[in-house]
Design an enzyme around this catalytic site. Structure first.
Site, PDB file in Angstrom:
ATOM      1  CG  ASP A  62      -3.249   1.397  -2.370  1.00 18.05           C
ATOM      2  OD1 ASP A  62      -2.018   1.622  -2.314  1.00 18.05           O
ATOM      3  OD2 ASP A  62      -3.997   1.460  -1.375  1.00 18.05           O
ATOM      4  CG  HIS A  63      -2.399   5.178  -3.187  1.00 13.54           C
ATOM      5  ND1 HIS A  63      -1.489   5.515  -2.203  1.00 13.54           N
ATOM      6  CD2 HIS A  63      -3.445   4.593  -2.543  1.00 13.54           C
ATOM      7  CE1 HIS A  63      -1.980   5.165  -1.029  1.00 13.54           C
ATOM      8  NE2 HIS A  63      -3.166   4.596  -1.204  1.00 13.54           N
ATOM      9  CG  ASP A 105      -2.081   0.951   1.084  1.00 12.88           C
ATOM     10  OD1 ASP A 105      -1.869   2.165   1.202  1.00 12.88           O
ATOM     11  OD2 ASP A 105      -3.193   0.479   0.828  1.00 12.88           O
ATOM     12  CB  THR A 155      -6.166  -2.035   1.366  1.00 13.17           C
ATOM     13  OG1 THR A 155      -5.676  -0.722   1.131  1.00 13.17           O
ATOM     14  CG2 THR A 155      -5.789  -2.942   0.203  1.00 13.17           C
ATOM     15  CG  ASP A 207      -0.493   4.665   2.776  1.00 11.57           C
ATOM     16  OD1 ASP A 207      -0.326   5.383   1.789  1.00 11.57           O
ATOM     17  OD2 ASP A 207      -1.340   4.905   3.661  1.00 11.57           O
ATOM     18  CD  GLU A 219      -3.156  -2.817   3.171  1.00 11.01           C
ATOM     19  OE1 GLU A 219      -3.293  -1.665   2.751  1.00 11.01           O
ATOM     20  OE2 GLU A 219      -3.716  -3.228   4.208  1.00 11.01           O
ATOM     21  CG  HIS A 225       0.323   8.908   4.924  1.00  6.63           C
ATOM     22  ND1 HIS A 225      -0.242   9.874   4.144  1.00  6.63           N
ATOM     23  CD2 HIS A 225      -0.373   7.764   4.671  1.00  6.63           C
ATOM     24  CE1 HIS A 225      -1.244   9.347   3.441  1.00  6.63           C
ATOM     25  NE2 HIS A 225      -1.336   8.058   3.738  1.00  6.63           N
ATOM     26  CB  SER A 271      -6.259   2.747   0.846  1.00  6.35           C
ATOM     27  OG  SER A 271      -4.900   3.097   0.835  1.00  6.35           O
TER      28      SER A 271
END
Ligand SMILES: [Zn+2]
Length: 472
Positions: free
Chosen positions: A333-334, A55, A158, A291, A286, A295, A105
């Protein structure tokens, strides 16, 4: 150009017997040592699907993990090895949601789950308010089992988008209940607080309800690894109140490592449980805190969590070698944070030394240090930060720390991040603390993977899975 849909064998040992005798422990010796075995296409029909998500993974994060692994272990990542061996179908994926070029997400995983783009923040609700059927239902109707494994709370966006419907992703107590009502077979991760009577808003003891419905409850790494021969068909494993700790903290703190399994260990247990259904399964795994490292602009956290995710690719290879009727998809996912290694020094000659020494020197996430600040006196904390980040706390900083502690939230972690300064110490810098809109890496192998084009939208994966599993 011909795609080869099955990467090289990792081990000749039987997957399930190996995991049973080895107590499910990850063995680096099994990773990537096989010579490339060229196999033909197994046809388009898959018995099972393994869907691996790192993620919030920028291509920069993916690159850093490979560089660092070479430095530390003289190995490439499993993901890079797949490309080196031309062993997989590879694509770039556009990750937009219905209302933004930059997805969250919830919308991203809903796009995979339903084939429809929705607005950020929702889980399987269309912009017009209509409820969309998550893929779990269709997989279940085909007689297969489903499993969700993550390093975040298991009710996080997710995994939730594979099985739940909520208009607002924060409704995690509701998601925990929906998993039970909808009979998701395997749930392994963090987020015990959304299942406990003590911390749920409605006071319901959901753990007890799961047990009454036949789920085996696992609450420690030891319980996960040593389940014995009972072979429960349904598992609820909750190993931490909220998100699992970062891998870098798990690696450094024996008490965390004793309590919390690795992502690869959870994945192996999920596979050996789901494998009991002869009709097959859909398993989503996941690496959810890659992710969070983005952040938080936390380079130590992001590199080690990406490497922990990479171990799962080896597990998927091993499993698919034993079970060639398995479609494996590996992607993100990004992007998040815009994590990138930048040139350092004149002619960039100081880049490598700065990066490798800088990452070697990091012994904790900012989040972990923040979590212990209130349990220590000022001198203890000062010594810990010096030891784990090589950051000095002088009197002026001590004052700032006192203010940040009183403020709460991420104030302490933010201070530590600014003092640590990943750009100066490692060459790694960030574009923001937000998700990013770049096209992302994707690879796949096994039945149905040849249908994936070289450039796809996130929604395009939905029909790929549907066709491979012959879902109606
Ligand atoms: Zn995020």
């Amino acid at each position: 150009m011909k795609n080869i849909h099955h990467p090289a064998p990792i081990s000749r040992r039987g997957f399930l017997s190996a995991s049973a005798t080895a107590g499910l422990l990850w063995s680096p010796a099994l990773a990537g040592c096989g010579s490339l075995e060229i196999r033909g296409d197994e046809g388009e029909e898959a018995r099972s699907v393994i869907f691996l998500v790192a993620d919030g993974m920028n291509t920069g994060t993916w690159t850093l993990a490979d560089y660092y692994l070479q430095h530390r272990s003289k190995q490439r990542t499993e993901w890079v090895q797949l490309y080196q061996q031309n062993a997989v179908t590879r694509a770039l994926m556009e990750t937009c949601s219905a209302n933004s070029r930059v997805t969250d997400s919830a919308a991203a995983a809903s796009a995979w789950s339903t084939g429809i783009r929705i607005d950020n923040g929702a889980i399987n609700f269309a912009p017009d308010g209509s409820e969309l059927e998550p893929i779990h239902r269709r997989v279940q109707q085909s007689g297969r089992s489903t499993g969700l494994v993550t390093t975040t709370r298991i009710t996080h966006a997710t995994p939730a988008a594979f099985a739940a419907n909520v208009k607002v992703r924060g409704e995690e107590d509701t998601i925990a209940r929906q998993y039970l009502e909808r009979e998701v077979d395997v749930l392994l991760g963090g987020g015990e607080k959304n299942f406990s009577a003590l911390t749920r808003a409605d006071g319901i003891d959901l753990k007890q309800q799961y047990q009454a419905a036949g789920y085996q409850l696992l609450q420690s790494r030891d319980q996960l690894l040593n389940m014995g021969e009972e072979r429960a068909k349904r598992l609820l494993g909750l190993f931490w109140p909220s998100h699992l700790p970062y891998s870098i903290d798990r690696n450094q703190q024996p008490e965390i490592a004793q309590q919390v399994p690795t992502l690869a260990e959870m994945m192996r247990r999920a596979l050996s449980t789901l494998e009991q259904n002869r009709h097959g399964f859909l398993l989503q795994v996941e690496g959810g805190r890659v992710d969070h490292g983005g952040h938080g602009n936390d380079v130590g956290a992001i590199v080690h969590d990406q490497l922990a995710f990479d171990e799962c690719i080896a597990v998927a290879r091993e499993y698919s070698q034993q079970h060639p009727e398995t479609l494996v998809i590996v992607t993100t996912d990004h992007g998040c944070g815009g994590c990138q290694l930048n040139g350092v020094g004149s002619g960039y000659r100081d880049t490598d030394q700065t990066f490798f020494a800088g990452i070697d020197a990091i012994g904790a996430s900012y989040e972990y240090l923040q979590s212990v600040v209130s349990s220590m006196d000022a001198d203890q904390f000062k010594a810990l930060v010096q030891q784990r980040l090589q950051v000095e706390i002088d009197d002026k900083r001590q004052q700032q720390l006192v203010v940040a502690r009183a403020k709460g939230g991420y104030a302490v972690a933010n201070l530590l991040r600014s003092w640590h300064d990943s750009y100066a110490r490692t060459g790694v810098n960030w574009t923001s603390g937000n998700h990013t809109g770049e096209f992302v890496e994707l690879c796949a192998w096994g039945p149905g993977s040849a249908a994936i084009g070289q450039w796809i939208r996130n929604t395009d994966l939905h029909p790929v899975i549907g066709r491979a599993l012959q879902l109606s």
